[in-house]
Design a protein around this motif. Structure first.
Motif, PDB file in Angstrom:
ATOM      1  N   ASN A 204      16.025 -23.020  23.928  1.00 47.29           N
ATOM      2  CA  ASN A 204      15.500 -22.057  24.882  1.00 47.29           C
ATOM      3  C   ASN A 204      16.479 -21.950  26.066  1.00 47.29           C
ATOM      4  O   ASN A 204      16.466 -22.786  26.976  1.00 47.29           O
ATOM      5  N   THR A 205      17.311 -20.943  26.027  1.00 55.29           N
ATOM      6  CA  THR A 205      18.350 -20.786  27.048  1.00 55.29           C
ATOM      7  C   THR A 205      17.748 -20.556  28.427  1.00 55.29           C
ATOM      8  O   THR A 205      18.200 -21.146  29.423  1.00 55.29           O
ATOM      9  N   ARG A 206      16.750 -19.697  28.508  1.00 54.83           N
ATOM     10  CA  ARG A 206      16.133 -19.389  29.793  1.00 54.83           C
ATOM     11  C   ARG A 206      15.536 -20.650  30.435  1.00 54.83           C
ATOM     12  O   ARG A 206      15.689 -20.882  31.636  1.00 54.83           O
ATOM     13  N   LYS A 207      14.865 -21.448  29.609  1.00 54.44           N
ATOM     14  CA  LYS A 207      14.261 -22.677  30.123  1.00 54.44           C
ATOM     15  C   LYS A 207      15.330 -23.641  30.640  1.00 54.44           C
ATOM     16  O   LYS A 207      15.168 -24.265  31.701  1.00 54.44           O
ATOM     17  N   ALA A 208      16.443 -23.743  29.880  1.00 55.47           N
ATOM     18  CA  ALA A 208      17.530 -24.637  30.293  1.00 55.47           C
ATOM     19  C   ALA A 208      18.148 -24.182  31.619  1.00 55.47           C
ATOM     20  O   ALA A 208      18.470 -25.007  32.492  1.00 55.47           O
ATOM     21  N   LEU A 209      18.288 -22.877  31.785  1.00 50.36           N
ATOM     22  CA  LEU A 209      18.824 -22.358  33.047  1.00 50.36           C
ATOM     23  C   LEU A 209      17.849 -22.588  34.198  1.00 50.36           C
ATOM     24  O   LEU A 209      18.257 -22.927  35.319  1.00 50.36           O
ATOM     25  N   ASP A 210      16.558 -22.392  33.909  1.00 50.56           N
ATOM     26  CA  ASP A 210      15.538 -22.638  34.949  1.00 50.56           C
ATOM     27  C   ASP A 210      15.568 -24.091  35.408  1.00 50.56           C
ATOM     28  O   ASP A 210      15.461 -24.391  36.605  1.00 50.56           O
ATOM     29  N   GLU A 211      15.701 -25.002  34.439  1.00 48.75           N
ATOM     30  CA  GLU A 211      15.710 -26.429  34.766  1.00 48.75           C
ATOM     31  C   GLU A 211      16.969 -26.821  35.532  1.00 48.75           C
ATOM     32  O   GLU A 211      16.948 -27.738  36.360  1.00 48.75           O
ATOM     33  N   MET A 212      18.057 -26.142  35.258  1.00 46.80           N
ATOM     34  CA  MET A 212      19.311 -26.432  35.970  1.00 46.80           C
ATOM     35  C   MET A 212      19.196 -26.020  37.443  1.00 46.80           C
ATOM     36  O   MET A 212      19.768 -26.662  38.318  1.00 46.80           O
ATOM     37  N   ARG A 213      18.467 -24.947  37.708  1.00 49.22           N
ATOM     38  CA  ARG A 213      18.228 -24.443  39.048  1.00 49.22           C
ATOM     39  C   ARG A 213      19.534 -24.267  39.843  1.00 49.22           C
ATOM     40  O   ARG A 213      19.723 -24.871  40.914  1.00 49.22           O
ATOM     41  N   PRO A 214      20.468 -23.455  39.331  1.00 45.20           N
ATOM     42  CA  PRO A 214      21.726 -23.232  40.076  1.00 45.20           C
ATOM     43  C   PRO A 214      21.467 -22.421  41.343  1.00 45.20           C
ATOM     44  O   PRO A 214      20.512 -21.646  41.420  1.00 45.20           O
ATOM     45  N   ARG A 215      22.341 -22.597  42.332  1.00 45.63           N
ATOM     46  CA  ARG A 215      22.240 -21.811  43.563  1.00 45.63           C
ATOM     47  C   ARG A 215      22.926 -20.473  43.323  1.00 45.63           C
ATOM     48  O   ARG A 215      24.134 -20.332  43.477  1.00 45.63           O
ATOM     49  N   LEU A 216      22.131 -19.491  42.928  1.00 44.12           N
ATOM     50  CA  LEU A 216      22.697 -18.211  42.513  1.00 44.12           C
ATOM     51  C   LEU A 216      23.288 -17.436  43.679  1.00 44.12           C
ATOM     52  O   LEU A 216      22.708 -17.382  44.770  1.00 44.12           O
ATOM     53  N   SER A 217      24.447 -16.849  43.417  1.00 46.84           N
ATOM     54  CA  SER A 217      25.113 -15.967  44.373  1.00 46.84           C
ATOM     55  C   SER A 217      25.985 -15.021  43.564  1.00 46.84           C
ATOM     56  O   SER A 217      26.234 -15.240  42.372  1.00 46.84           O
ATOM     57  N   ASN A 218      26.458 -13.956  44.210  1.00 49.75           N
ATOM     58  CA  ASN A 218      27.387 -13.046  43.518  1.00 49.75           C
ATOM     59  C   ASN A 218      28.622 -13.802  43.045  1.00 49.75           C
ATOM     60  O   ASN A 218      29.157 -13.539  41.958  1.00 49.75           O
ATOM     61  N   ALA A 219      29.078 -14.746  43.862  1.00 49.09           N
ATOM     62  CA  ALA A 219      30.277 -15.508  43.503  1.00 49.09           C
ATOM     63  C   ALA A 219      30.055 -16.313  42.233  1.00 49.09           C
ATOM     64  O   ALA A 219      30.918 -16.348  41.335  1.00 49.09           O
TER      65      ALA A 219
END
Length: 489
Positions: A123-138
């Protein structure tokens, strides 16, 4: 008239325009020219190789492409967001800036590794949610760039899905919104993988959201719209679009014209120019430069001449790029006396010719075969205090190689080194071809190795020429070494 005095532009340009194609006269005797053809021969540039049909055109394979010499400035971009940030990672190299980019790259790597695991049972979405990156344009830009540079023939069917999945996930995160350059980067992934319909869907999405559509967006779409009719419809759509972010409208047309020039769509440039005039938008100097370049490449010298007159009547002064084009046209038409008049005129109006002007003229004369005129203007340039650069030397060297005068070419090559100018890929390609002509294949092989040490990659013409000469000389072992060297490069 005193030096620096400026004659009325219309009166000055009209006789200048009339002198562009005077009766054939020589500044110097000697080499025959090929006359003033306007570039409508069907030639095109692929990398540094000029191709006519399927055949390379003699030693033009080693020439500096005309578009390198005659490149026009960007059309101006009122929106800073027009850049996809492909060089974003080349930021500060020290202090907190460097740490920021290192951390950004590490976080992008972690996201990229999660995306690569996408598939049944993960589950890619779940893995990304769990990673909780600090999203920015950069960060989003860095991830998309990693996808772009990793595309190859094996993964090109898979990577567009990964890029779009990440793109959708990012957009749904609180506090984050995509801008135009993020859409452009996903379009670039789609373009690299041949997903044309997906590109158009993204364009529709951008339009629905009211995001500005940049020149980069247009460039990506027009480069992948191979058929002329489709390109024309695309251009028409961008002209009409209220989201295309170049305003006033003249700048929109100029942005489109400039992009079409970079992909050599000369007939389409004519059509856009006609559309621009029909809609009542006045051309500026950039417009005239692009359209005159297109007319010249299509061999329509009468149209070229009329545009130059029209430019003067409209009170527009030529700029650096106008003069570059005029000097190249005069050179390639083998009109050295008219070129001399133009150089004097430039000085009279306060635009002192520099090394680029002389190089464009010399390149044109070289292509016309008038090497004595090339040498005359080269010497004049030095007398006027213009230091020849690597491009100027390469143009001179290639001209002599094309004429079979290898000793003269070698003198310029040696002089170039003495002046501290390092050869570029075109210089080496030309010298290696020249050495092959006179049978100095051992010296050519040495130069090939030297070329590699300086980080220059030979074109295919150089390799094939060298291999052929070695085999003709009975040096099959050396020829095989060159082939192995080529395949390993």
């Amino acid at each position: 008239m005193s030096r620096g005095a400026r004659p009325p532009l219309v009166r000055a340009l009209r006789p200048l325009s009339a002198r562009l194609w005077p009766p054939r006269r020589r500044l110097c005797g000697g080499h025959g020219g090929n006359g003033g053809e306007g570039g409508g021969s069907g030639r095109k540039y692929e990398g540094e190789v000029i191709v006519e049909g399927e055949e390379e055109v003699g030693f033009d394979a080693s020439r500096v492409p005309q578009e390198v010499l005659l490149g026009l400035p960007s059309s101006g971009r009122p929106e800073a967001d027009d850049d996809d940030g492909e060089k974003f990672s080349s930021g500060p190299e020290h202090g907190s800036g460097r740490r920021f980019f290192e951390e950004l790259s590490l976080e992008a790597d972690r996201i990229f590794k999660i995306l690569l695991q996408d598939g049944p049972g993960f589950n890619t979405r779940k893995a990304l949610d769990e990673m909780r990156p600090r999203l920015s344009n950069a960060l989003v830009r860095e991830v998309l760039l990693k996808i772009v540079v990793s595309i190859d023939s094996v993964n090109r069917a898979r990577y567009p899905k990964l890029a779009y999945k990440f793109f959708l996930w990012a957009e749904q995160q609180e506090g984050y919104r995509h801008n135009t350059s993020m859409y452009n980067l996903v379009m670039k992934v789609f373009a690299e993988c041949g997903e044309l319909k997906a590109m158009w869907r993204l364009l529709e999405e951008m339009t629905d959201k009211g995001l500005p559509v940049s020149a980069r967006t247009f460039h990506l779409l027009v480069c992948t719209s191979g058929k002329g009719g489709l390109r024309r419809r695309l251009v028409e759509r961008f002209i009409k679009s209220s989201n295309f972010n170049y305003r006033p409208f003249r700048n929109s047309f100029n942005a489109i014209l400039h992009i079409l020039l970079t992909i050599e769509q000369y007939s389409l440039i004519e059509w856009v120019h006609e559309k621009m005039i029909a809609e009542g938008h006045s051309p500026d100097v950039l417009t005239y430069n692009v359209v005159m370049r297109a007319k010249y490449m299509l061999g329509k010298l009468d149209h070229f001449h009329k545009l130059l007159d029209e430019m003067g009547r409209n009170g527009l002064a030529p700029d650096l790029h106008t003069y570059n084009l005029l000097l190249h046209v005069l050179g390639k038409g083998d009109k050295p006396l008219a070129a001399l008049n133009l150089l004097n005129y430039m000085s009279d109006v306060g635009c002192v010719p520099n090394v680029l002007h002389f190089t464009n003229l010399i390149d044109g004369l070289s292509r016309a075969g008038n090497l004595e005129a090339c040498k005359y203007f080269f010497d004049e340039m030095v007398k006027k205090g213009c230091e020849p650069d690597v491009v100027c030397y390469t143009v001179m060297i290639t001209g002599y190689v094309s004429a079979g005068e290898i000793d003269e070419a070698h003198k310029f090559f040696d002089e170039m080194l003495l002046r501290g100018q390092l050869p570029n890929v075109y210089t080496y390609n030309s010298m290696i071809c020249g050495l092959c002509i006179v049978g100095k294949v051992d010296e050519a092989c040495s130069l090939l190795k030297e070329m590699d040490l300086h980080g220059c990659t030979p074109n295919f013409s150089v390799y094939s020429n060298l291999v052929s000469r070695l085999r003709n000389a009975g040096k099959d072992s050396e020829a095989n070494n060159v082939i192995n060297y080529m395949t390993m490069s």
